[in-house]
Design an enzyme around this catalytic site. Structure first.
Site, PDB file in Angstrom:
ATOM      1  N   HIS A  32       0.855  -1.189   0.000  1.00 37.73           N
ATOM      2  CA  HIS A  32       0.000   0.000   0.000  1.00 37.73           C
ATOM      3  C   HIS A  32       0.893   1.241   0.000  1.00 37.73           C
ATOM      4  O   HIS A  32       1.823   1.340   0.805  1.00 37.73           O
ATOM      5  CB  HIS A  32      -0.891   0.044   1.249  1.00 37.73           C
ATOM      6  CG  HIS A  32      -1.724  -1.177   1.440  1.00 37.73           C
ATOM      7  ND1 HIS A  32      -2.321  -1.484   2.654  1.00 37.73           N
ATOM      8  CD2 HIS A  32      -2.075  -2.177   0.590  1.00 37.73           C
ATOM      9  CE1 HIS A  32      -2.999  -2.611   2.529  1.00 37.73           C
ATOM     10  NE2 HIS A  32      -2.860  -3.054   1.296  1.00 37.73           N
ATOM     11  N   TYR A  52       4.025   1.822  13.540  1.00 35.36           N
ATOM     12  CA  TYR A  52       4.382   2.879  12.611  1.00 35.36           C
ATOM     13  C   TYR A  52       3.762   4.222  13.018  1.00 35.36           C
ATOM     14  O   TYR A  52       2.623   4.296  13.472  1.00 35.36           O
ATOM     15  CB  TYR A  52       4.017   2.529  11.172  1.00 35.36           C
ATOM     16  CG  TYR A  52       2.582   2.130  10.914  1.00 35.36           C
ATOM     17  CD1 TYR A  52       1.679   3.015  10.342  1.00 35.36           C
ATOM     18  CD2 TYR A  52       2.144   0.836  11.214  1.00 35.36           C
ATOM     19  CE1 TYR A  52       0.374   2.634  10.081  1.00 35.36           C
ATOM     20  CE2 TYR A  52       0.840   0.456  10.960  1.00 35.36           C
ATOM     21  CZ  TYR A  52      -0.042   1.360  10.393  1.00 35.36           C
ATOM     22  OH  TYR A  52      -1.348   0.982  10.142  1.00 35.36           O
TER      23      TYR A  52
END
Length: 468
Positions: free
Chosen positions: A70, A133
């Site tokens: 992605h 993240y």
């Protein structure tokens, strides 16, 4: 296995902007500790100050869990809290590196900075892996993504565990091949004040490529309270502020004073806040009117500002606000000439119509043509010298307004003796309204911008070309 005792180091990869970092991890018999993101140390080591706003954790039970490629419209700082992954990154941005692949294993002692538009995927190599993240924009269902099939033949990612044997979603398996991927476009440059003299010059230079956006006052008004929510500002890399209130005499009236402060200070404050919060480079155009004109020589960027009138005061205040933006260029200029009504066109018209003007002869400076300012903006954004203030005018011997008027008369085939020089006081002696004080010396030193490799055009050459 977590590696203890590493030094903080940053390594460039084959994908521009994709940076692999080794992280110090401190451990003993009880376990381990690391600073997953420490802004001061990591910026010093070479990582960008990307301004994270959201922290996400993806927990994976089994070895071989694989998540698809992605590419999101924001930057990411990827690490693992526990476990280990094989990561694959594919450049899905428009440009010559589209489709380039980088792979690496990430454990708690490594992390990677993933710039906007680079596709990110991973496969867990240990059970109970927590993938962490940071991102610098809030998640939105309306965000534009690009996706790539994990098994794409062009990318040819060598997954440690064959895709036929791993846990993977049907959606990730259905993503397009590289030939069918929609590349992520670059962040945009927004020119505010696009219908003014400088705005038109910037449009002519930058062109109408999709990464450039132009907004006149009807589309974006700095004084409008809704300005801060007028765009999704994370989509922009650069804003060039070519808008300003420039009616120097009207600014001395009560209404003009309010309008000047609204556009040149309040609006600029909002713009500076937007730029700082969204890591945008802000280019702002300033004026010689921030000085009082009493200096005996050329004004340098480091000289203290001493504005005489309201317009100069608002420009000085705006400069101070822009200087708080981490990534900023303030271009200080003087005696601007571009398309539309200006001094040169007025003098040429008077010469043609047989009118003999009186022109001020106790103010000295250099003309600056908007094409030069636009070229200077492009140069600074391309070369990226140290942020701060840069003087930019035409080059050559300084002249008075009267001397420039005589030059215009001569260049257009008329007698320069028709121009009469007068003092500023005499010129405005019959004015019916308030008159702003003008600096008598507007000469700006050009050494700093010249040192970056930019050569402003000779003022008289630009004048001749303009008159032609």
């Amino acid at each position: 296995m977590t590696e203890f005792g590493k030094a903080l180091t940053v390594t460039e990869t084959n994908i521009p902007g994709l940076l692999l970092a080794d992280l110090p991890v401190h451990g003993d018999s009880r376990g381990w500790f690391k600073e997953n993101w420490q802004r001061e140390k990591m910026i010093a080591a070479g990582l960008p100050d990307f301004g994270p706003v959201q922290n996400n954790i993806s927990f994976n039970d089994a070895i071989g869990t694989t998540r698809g490629i992605h590419a999101e419209p924001w930057d990411k700082w990827v690490s693992v809290a526990t476990g280990r992954i094989f990561g694959a990154w594919v450049d899905l941005r428009e440009g010559p590196t589209f489709g380039r692949v980088f792979t690496a294993e990430i454990d708690p002692s490594r992390a990677i900075f993933v710039p906007r538009g680079v596709g990110n995927a991973y496969q867990t190599l240990e059970a109970d892996t927590a993938y962490v993240y940071l991102v610098n924009d809030h998640w939105s269902a309306d965000a534009e993504y690009s996706f790539l099939n994990l098994a794409d033949d062009t990318a040819s990612i060598e997954w440690p565990i064959p895709l036929s044997e791993v846990e993977i979603s049907a959606k990730d398996l259905a993503h397009p091949r590289l030939a069918d991927v929609t590349p992520i476009p670059p962040k945009k440059t927004l020119v505010i004040g696009a219908n003014g003299q400088l705005g038109r010059a910037l449009r002519e230079l930058f062109g109408d490529a999709p990464e450039y956006e132009y907004a006149g006052r009807d589309e974006l008004d700095l004084a409008d309270p809704s300005f801060s929510s007028a765009r999704h500002w994370r989509d922009y890399a650069t804003i060039v502020n070519a808008a300003a209130y420039t009616a120097v005499d009207t600014a001395e009236t009560p209404e003009g004073r309010a309008d000047a402060w609204a556009a040149n200070v309040t609006g600029v404050a909002t713009l500076a806040k937007i730029a700082a919060e969204n890591a945008i480079t802000l280019v702002h155009v300033s004026s010689d009117y921030v000085f009082d004109g009493t200096k005996g020589g050329e004004y340098a960027e480091t000289d203290a500002v001493r504005p005489l009138g309201v317009y100069g005061q608002t420009k000085a205040a705006g400069d101070a606000l822009v200087s708080t933006v981490p990534q900023h260029y303030i271009i200080r200029t003087s005696w601007v000439i571009g398309e539309g009504k200006n001094f040169v066109r007025t003098m040429a018209s008077l010469a043609e119509r047989g009118i003999d003007p009186k022109v001020v002869d106790d103010q000295t400076g250099r003309l600056t043509f908007t094409a030069d300012i636009a070229a200077g903006v492009q140069h600074l954004l391309s070369v990226r010298p140290e942020y701060g203030v840069y003087n930019l005018t035409g080059t050559g011997s300084p002249m008075t307004w009267a001397e420039l008027a005589k030059t215009v008369f001569t260049s257009t085939g008329h007698d320069a003796a028709r121009v009469t020089g007068v003092s500023t006081e005499e010129y405005f002696s019959s004015a019916s309204g308030p008159i702003a004080p003008r600096p008598s010396n507007s000469v700006l030193n050009l050494d700093r911008i010249s040192a970056t490799g930019f050569s402003p055009s000779p003022m008289l050459d630009s004048l001749a070309a303009y008159l032609d």
